[in-house]
Scaffold this motif. Structure first.
Motif, short mmCIF file in Angstrom:
data_model
loop_
_atom_site.label_atom_id
_atom_site.label_comp_id
_atom_site.label_asym_id
_atom_site.label_seq_id
_atom_site.Cartn_x
_atom_site.Cartn_y
_atom_site.Cartn_z
N ARG A 62 47.51 57.44 21.02
CA ARG A 62 46.40 58.40 21.02
C ARG A 62 45.30 57.95 21.98
N LYS A 63 45.00 56.67 21.95
CA LYS A 63 43.97 56.12 22.84
C LYS A 63 44.37 56.30 24.31
N THR B 192 44.25 60.33 25.13
CA THR B 192 43.00 61.09 24.95
C THR B 192 42.35 61.50 26.28
N SER C 240 40.63 65.57 28.39
CA SER C 240 39.18 65.69 28.52
C SER C 240 38.84 67.02 29.18
N PRO D 246 39.83 61.91 13.25
CA PRO D 246 40.56 61.23 14.33
C PRO D 246 41.96 61.77 14.58
N ARG D 247 42.56 62.42 13.58
CA ARG D 247 43.93 62.90 13.77
C ARG D 247 43.98 64.40 14.05
N ILE E 220 45.04 66.84 19.45
CA ILE E 220 44.55 66.32 20.73
C ILE E 220 44.56 67.40 21.81
#
Length: 502
Positions: free
Chosen positions: A132-133, A136, A140, A444-445, A448
């Motif tokens: 995920r990091k 991400t 954007s 956080p989940r 995305i």
């Protein structure tokens, strides 16, 4: 011999009865209310006979607990206990405040035997967190602006197809699905799918296979969800072999072609290739510890397609359906689109979309009535004491957050069956409690790809509404019903609309 067999049978029955009594006393021992046996029998019948959809059954469950003014309730999925939070404050703790206790969704992953299943939606723990990091930055606002022109190019074929049906009728559910297939194909894979030109394109057919596998496929998903460790031991694959091979081959060939010929495009695949080679989506930076593998690229490209194709196309179709039932709203949103585009000489730009505030309300209300997923699934990853109660959720417990039920709760949305975009005016949004709107999840989940999904939905609707007026065609079967075979919220019949030029 017969006596021995009889005694063994009796012992087996007794042991099974003791085991079942223990399993199905989980919530009673904790003082949590559960529906009666008749409720479960009814739900099982509806599910196995596919009498209605997941959303319909989830709403019945929600109303059962809501009518009893419960903070939370308990269910059983086969023999697994399932926790259902009803209080929005508890839901906030689960999805956001105490997210580390509920990091995982609990879906089946077989990373070794079925690499395509190891995508961001299903991965758990540290593997999910790390991926995920890495991903991400790909979603954007700056990166969405980068792919905007690629997305916009897909509307050319959309208008061409629609013009062929002027002053006639069109199955808008099919058209929007072909449009989003082309968008995802272009933006995620860098390929021209031509689904709008050719309804039988391979990308389009694979998309249909993923979402509409029928009764037996749904049974398989239930087994994978219920017995993941056993299924992994047996090396059972979640993704069908033909689908997995298709997407893996497409990704591999695309990556190899681009790297060999130094081809660069403004799409999501370009960003994934940068992550593979340098560990960063920006050209001037490098972090080799952050790189991803070819298998990870394939899995993420696959979930981009899955998440973006069906959900966005259904949102567009549901939105147009509601606008046909509310012609004054259709008129108002079209007037806003035309007014905003006049400022840029009729050209649709990334910046102009942000000015279309009423369109934003219309889409938000569509997602309120028709959220992509009726339920948000979680697994308790470590023991958790529910705030304000004595209940402790043990590690491994399954949870179901009832998004569809919340969206149709008169306490939060008066007359929930009414389509009213003004629910999402700044004033009205501020009067509702947090976590009463969950189309993409929260915390956080949360999804995305939310920005991308909303962007393609807006672009498609803008191009349709600025050029055409829509009314409901008599071929559309009413009342609208959801597809019982689909894991996402989708209609079970075609949506036929009359179209004419603006």
């Amino acid at each position: 011999m017969e006596l021995v067999i009889t005694l063994l049978t009796v012992c087996l029955v007794i042991l099974i009865s003791i085991w079942m009594r223990k399993k199905f006393s989980f919530w009673k021992m904790r003082g949590i209310e559960t529906p009666p046996l008749s409720f479960y029998i009814k739900h099982m019948r509806m599910a196995f006979l596919q009498e209605n959809s997941f959303a319909d059954r989830d709403l019945l469950t929600y109303k059962y607990f809501k009518d009893r003014s419960l903070q939370h309730g308990g269910l059983y999925f086969l023999y697994h206990p399932v926790y259902v939070p009803m209080d929005l404050k508890i839901i906030k703790h689960i999805l956001q405040v105490d997210h580390e206790h509920f990091m995982d969704r609990g879906f089946y992953v077989n990373e070794a035997g079925d690499p395509m299943s190891a995508h961001l939606f299903c991965l758990e723990g540290a593997k999910w967190k790390n991926l995920r990091k890495k991903l991400t930055p790909t979603f954007s606002s700056g990166k969405m602006k980068m792919v905007f022109e690629t997305l916009l190019e897909c509307t050319v074929d959309l208008k061409t197809v629609m013009d062929k049906h002027l002053d006639s009728s069109v199955n808008i559910k099919d058209i929007t699905a072909r449009f989003t297939t082309d968008v995802i194909g272009s933006c995620a894979f860098g390929l021209i799918c031509s689904s709008l030109d050719n309804p039988n394109s391979e990308f389009r057919l694979k998309g249909q296979d993923i979402f509409h596998r029928g009764f037996l496929e749904n049974i398989k998903q239930v087994i994978l969800y219920s017995f993941p460790d056993t299924m992994r031991y047996l090396n059972v694959k979640m993704i069908h072999e033909d689908v997995s091979e298709f997407f893996t081959d497409v990704v591999r060939h695309t990556v190899e072609h681009r790297e060999k010929n130094e081809v660069h495009k403004k799409d999501l695949m370009e960003l994934l290739i940068k992550l593979k080679n340098s560990g960063n989506v920006d050209d001037d930076k490098s972090n080799l510890e952050n790189t991803i593998t070819m298998e990870e690229i394939a899995a993420q490209a696959f979930i981009f397609f899955v998440a973006g194709y069906e959900t966005s196309s259904s949102t567009m179709a549901f939105c147009l359906y509601e606008l046909c039932n509310n012609l004054d709203i259709q008129h108002n949103v079209r007037e806003e689109i035309i007014e905003v585009l006049e400022k840029s000489n009729g050209k649709l730009t990334y910046e102009s979309i942000a000015e279309m505030k009423y369109l934003e309300k219309v889409i938000s209300e569509t997602l309120r009535k028709y959220p992509p997923l009726s339920t948000l699934f979680r697994i308790c990853t470590k023991d958790f004491k529910v705030p304000g109660t004595d209940l402790v959720l043990p590690k491994g417990l399954r949870l179901m957050v009832p998004a569809y039920g919340i969206h149709h709760d008169p306490e939060y949305y008066p007359e929930p069956s009414l389509f009213d975009p003004e629910r999402f005016s700044d004033e009205n949004k501020n009067t509702r409690p947090d976590f009463s709107y969950l189309p993409f999840g929260l915390g956080p989940r949360m999804c995305i790809g939310m920005r991308f999904g909303l962007l393609q939905t807006k672009v498609g609707l803008i191009k349709l509404l600025m050029n055409y007026k829509f009314t409901l065609n008599e071929r559309t079967k009413l009342p609208l019903r959801f597809d019982p075979e689909s894991l996402t919220i989708a209609t079970n019949k075609d949506l036929w609309l009359n179209i004419r030029k603006v």
